[in-house]
Structure formats: structure tokens, C-alpha cells
Design a protein around this motif. Structure first.
Motif, short mmCIF file in Angstrom:
data_model
loop_
_atom_site.label_atom_id
_atom_site.label_comp_id
_atom_site.label_asym_id
_atom_site.label_seq_id
_atom_site.Cartn_x
_atom_site.Cartn_y
_atom_site.Cartn_z
N LYS A 123 0.88 -0.81 -0.08
CA LYS A 123 -0.15 -0.12 -0.25
C LYS A 123 1.08 1.27 -0.17
N GLY A 124 2.15 0.85 -0.87
CA GLY A 124 2.78 2.16 -1.05
C GLY A 124 4.17 2.03 -1.59
N ASP A 125 5.14 2.71 -1.49
CA ASP A 125 6.34 3.04 -2.40
C ASP A 125 6.93 1.75 -1.89
N LEU A 126 7.57 0.87 -3.12
CA LEU A 126 8.59 0.04 -3.53
C LEU A 126 10.16 1.16 -2.97
N VAL A 127 10.79 0.50 -2.51
CA VAL A 127 11.77 1.90 -2.84
C VAL A 127 13.26 0.00 -3.11
N TRP A 128 14.03 0.47 -4.10
CA TRP A 128 15.33 -0.66 -4.67
C TRP A 128 15.99 0.19 -4.42
N GLY A 153 2.20 1.77 -5.38
CA GLY A 153 2.78 3.08 -4.87
C GLY A 153 3.85 2.63 -5.87
N ARG A 154 4.56 3.82 -6.29
CA ARG A 154 5.96 4.14 -6.58
C ARG A 154 7.17 2.78 -6.35
N LEU A 155 7.97 2.88 -7.68
CA LEU A 155 9.35 2.38 -7.36
C LEU A 155 10.15 3.68 -6.97
N LEU A 156 10.53 3.23 -6.36
CA LEU A 156 11.93 4.20 -6.43
C LEU A 156 12.93 3.91 -5.62
N LEU A 157 14.09 4.66 -6.91
CA LEU A 157 15.56 4.13 -6.79
C LEU A 157 16.16 5.13 -5.15
#
Length: 475
Positions: A94-99, A129-133
Motif C-alpha cells: 500500500k505504498g512505495d517500494l524502494v530499490w 505505490g511507485r518504484l523509488l531508486l
């Protein structure tokens, strides 16, 4: 006064005799730097302009490899993580995933797929959510200036915290019962592939390089393929470099995530892992020693620069990754009492118009490595003469007792490594040509190395430098 004059004359005479004693095979003395000495100790076997600062091309990778083995250790591994502070409800993040990128130099599509498979095993099927790098592993990537004319070639791909498959996508060609076609692997959403392929039938019996029959034109994110594909080229492939590092990583993520039955993410952005984020999946790389094997046998510049930057990240003395990498190199040289006076560093891989070493400095690194705890690990990464890597088609009669790192740039041709005699004695050899005619002087360079081997080991025949003209390879 007479004694001073006599000393000067004697020294000059010794230098002249040293130069005269070496057959330079058509090279001028001012075009080459040479140094050789036994690993087990004793006087130098040869020294010509050994203290001159010269461009080493890819033999610079030996210094980076030596420092990495001593500072990071052969078993060092990079860990790539997927983290999030968001809740997971009924398989939905339910939100952003951080790679969180680690700068793994060998991180490929199969590794990304393994990482995403771990995320699916956790029960996550949708990323809301978004994929954050998170690119915080490197403060910057440094430079490899003045190679603009080489843009698009695989060896100029820049290092990155999220380097994925060396930023290479593959065109897979097929000519079977379902017709003639080409597919992009992975299927990147931001890349448009337009093909106009005819059936080349039996016009070829083999297909060593599909580009002999098809034309690949790339402009930005658009790829056009045309030509007639012979049946022999069924299953062949060719690489293309597309997109920038961030888009390539994000679109590769999305393509593989979709193949695994996942949905989302909702776009990509740069960001940092929030405080309290938990690890949802992670991938641990092969050991450093495996990466160094790829780097030195095949002279991979992108991977070498990534290892160099990893040295900077682990040093962390200032927070400036390239500056800290240089600090790590110079500190180890100082600890081992090797003068760095001739050393100029830009990126640690040799893809540089600015980097400089002396033949003596590089030779002393080779001696130190061979006598140290990781000598075998470094030796195992070097191409074997006439057998593999960038030496596969050189030194045919000498054979695998010779292991050397090659170096090639415009105006530079270099070799540095080891010869091991049948009785176990070893010779460290450095020979570097800096000249406008360097690329034509490969046979001369090989001849010098063969002569040094014969001077050290009388059992070696005179035809040791048999060389098949080499294909153009990475610097």
C-alpha cells in the motif's frame, strides 16, 4: 669533479646498454616503457623508461583489482535490497517500494528476476505505490572524459548503483515455422521496435554474427531492424544499449514483474529508503573474485569502474565516492612502500585519457600481489595466453604459462602480468607502448614480452610470440 663526470658517464652508459640489450622490434626507445623482475627475488631483469609516467590503458585494472582484493577481500558480496515502510494488505503493497542499489557490477536480468521472485514468494502481487531508486551507495560516479566518439558501445556504459545487465537489451532473432521475426528481451515498455525482415533462406550455412545479414538502427528509444535473415540465424542475438540507467532499471523491473504475474508499480522516481523501512527481498551477488574474473579476462570497463567506486564507498573517508576510491588506492600503496609519484587516477579502469602509471609502479604492484595472501586470486583473473579472454589469439606457442592483462586505447598498447617457468619460478612483466602508432605495434609488444621470457627462462623456444591478428576488443 672527475669522479662525478665518471659517475655520470657510467650511469649514462648503463642506461644505454640496458636499452641496447633489448630488441624493441621496431619501436623507438621513447615509445615504450619496460620493466621485469623475478617474483622470488633478485635483480631486475629489464628496465627501460621504467619511471616514466605513461598511459596504462586497461592494465590499470590490475591496480584496482589488487586494492579490491586487499581491502574488500575475495569473498566480498554486494547486497541489493527491496524495502518499504508501507503496509501489505491482501497481497497489495500500500505504498512505495524502494530499490536500494548496491552497485553490484554483475547484477543481471536473471538476478533481478530472482529478487522479484522473492518478493512474490512473500505474497506481494501488486505494488500500489511507485518504484523509488535509492542511489545513495555512490555520491557520484566520476568521469571517463573524451570518449564521446565511442558513445553507444558497450564498453562505455557508465557505472551505476542500479546497473542491470550492463544496461544491455537483446534482440532475439527467429526464422522457423512461425516466420521471420525479432523480439526485444526484456520487453521494455519505453522502447519501440520496428522490424522489416525478409526470409534469407539457405543463403548462409552458419551465422557467426547476425549483423552480417541484418541492419540495426537505433535512435533514442526507437530501434529499426531490416534485412534478410537466413535460416542459420534462427536463435541468434545482438545487443543494443537503450535508455538511461534509471529508465532501463525501472523498465526492466516492470517487465520482469509483469512476467511473474505482478502488477504495478505506479511509475518511477528517485528517493531514499525511509527510516523504519523493512527489507522485503534481497539478492546477494557472487563474490568479488568472480567479478574480477570478468573484469580482467574480458577487460570490462563498466564493471571495473563499479568496483573502484565500491572501494570509495567502503573507504568513506570524505563521502565523495571517487575521491575516497583514490584515497583507498594511494593509502594501500603507501602501506606497501610503493611510490605513487607517477600515479594519476580518473576512474581506476584505464578507460581514460588522463590516467598514468610508471612501469615500475605497476611492476611493484604485481610483485606485491604475487607475494601476498591473494596472489592466486589475482592470477586466476588474468587471461591465459592462447586460451581465453583478451589473450585468446595471442602468444600461440607460449601457452598458458603466460598470464597477462592487456590494454588498448588510441595511442596505447600494453601488457602486464606473469610468466611461470616449468620449475615454478615466476617473472613479473610490464610493457607499455604510448605512441601514435601503438595500435600497429602489437606484434612488436608481443615480441618484447617473448624476449623477456626467453631471457628469464632459456627453455622457451624462439617462436614464443606467435600471434594471430586480434579483433578489435575493449580497451
Amino acid at each position: 669533479m672527475k669522479s662525478v663526470v665518471a659517475c655520470i658517464a657510467g650511469c649514462l652508459s648503463a642506461v644505454s646498454l640496458s636499452a641496447m640489450a633489448l630488441d624493441l622490434h621496431g619501436l623507438r626507445a621513447d615509445e615504450v616503457a619496460i620493466w621485469a623482475a623475478p617474483v622470488e627475488g633478485g635483480a631486475e631483469l629489464a628496465s627501460l623508461r621504467a619511471d616514466a609516467a605513461v598511459n596504462p590503458a586497461s592494465t590499470m585494472k590490475l591496480i584496482t583489482s589488487w586494492v579490491a582484493l586487499n581491502r574488500l577481500k575475495p569473498g566480498y558480496r554486494w547486497t541489493t535490497r527491496l524495502v518499504s515502510a508501507a503496509a501489505v494488505e491482501n497481497g497489495v503493497l500500500k505504498g512505495d517500494l524502494v530499490w536500494v542499489g548496491a552497485g553490484d557490477p554483475r547484477f543481471g536480468m536473471a538476478d533481478l528476476q530472482t529478487l522479484l521472485h522473492s518478493l512474490r514468494l512473500r505474497g506481494i502481487r501488486q505494488i500500489e505505490g511507485r518504484l523509488l531508486l535509492d542511489k545513495s551507495a555512490f555520491s557520484s560516479i566520476g568521469t571517463a572524459d573524451n570518449f564521446g566518439g565511442d558513445e553507444g558501445k558497450s564498453f562505455t556504459v557508465e557505472p551505476d548503483t542500479h546497473l542491470t545487465g550492463l544496461k544491455v537489451a537483446w534482440l532475439r532473432f527467429f526464422n522457423d515455422g512461425n516466420g521471420v521475426r525479432v523480439a526485444l528481451d526484456p520487453p521494455l515498455a519505453g522502447v519501440r521496435l520496428q522490424a522489416s525482415l525478409g526470409n534469407g533462406g539457405d543463403t548462409a550455412s552458419t551465422c557467426p554474427d547476425v549483423r552480417q545479414w541484418v541492419h540495426i538502427r537505433q535512435q533514442g528509444s526507437q530501434i529499426e531492424v531490416s534485412g534478410k535473415l537466413p535460416a542459420a540465424c534462427d536463435g541468434s542475438q545482438a545487443y543494443v544499449n537503450v535508455l538511461d540507467q534509471n529508465d532501463f532499471a525501472a523498465q526492466s523491473f516492470a517487465a520482469l514483474w509483469s512476467e511473474l504475474g505482478g502488477s504495478g508499480p505506479q511509475g518511477m522516481a528517485l528517493g531514499r529508503a525511509p527510516a523504519g523501512a523493512r527489507t522485503l527481498a534481497q539478492f546477494q551477488s557472487e563474490p568479488l573474485s568472480v567479478a574480477l574474473n570478468d573484469i580482467n579476462k574480458y577487460s570490462n570497463n563498466t564493471m571495473a569502474r563499479t568496483v573502484y567506486l565500491t572501494l570509495g564507498r567502503e573507504d568513506g573517508s570524505s563521502g565523495d565516492t571517487p575521491a575516497d576510491a583514490q584515497h583507498a588506492v594511494r593509502r594501500l600503496l603507501a602501506e606497501q612502500h610503493i611510490s605513487d609519484e607517477a600515479l594519476v587516477l580518473e576512474n581506476g579502469c584505464g578507460l581514460s585519457r588522463r590516467e598514468r602509471v610508471s612501469a615500475r609502479l605497476l611492476g611493484q604492484v604485481l610483485l606485491n600481489a604475487a607475494r601476498g595472501p591473494y596472489g592466486n586470486e589475482l592470477l586466476a583473473t588474468l587471461p591465459l595466453a592462447s586460451e581465453d579472454g583478451t589473450l585468446k589469439r595471442r602468444f600461440a606457442a607460449t601457452g598458458p604459462r603466460l598470464r597477462m592483462k592487456t590494454g588498448t586505447l588510441k595511442d596505447v598498447k600494453a601488457l602486464a602480468g606473469y610468466w611461470q617457468a616449468a620449475d615454478g619460478r615466476r617473472l613479473a612483466i610490464v610493457a607499455i607502448v604510448n605512441s601514435p602508432r601503438a595500435l600497429a605495434m602489437g606484434p612488436a609488444l608481443d615480441g618484447i614480452v617473448a624476449d623477456l621470457i626467453r631471457r628469464f627462462d632459456r627453455s622457451v623456444p624462439d617462436n614464443s610470440a606467435n600471434t594471430v591478428p586480434d579483433a578489435i576488443m575493449q580497451p
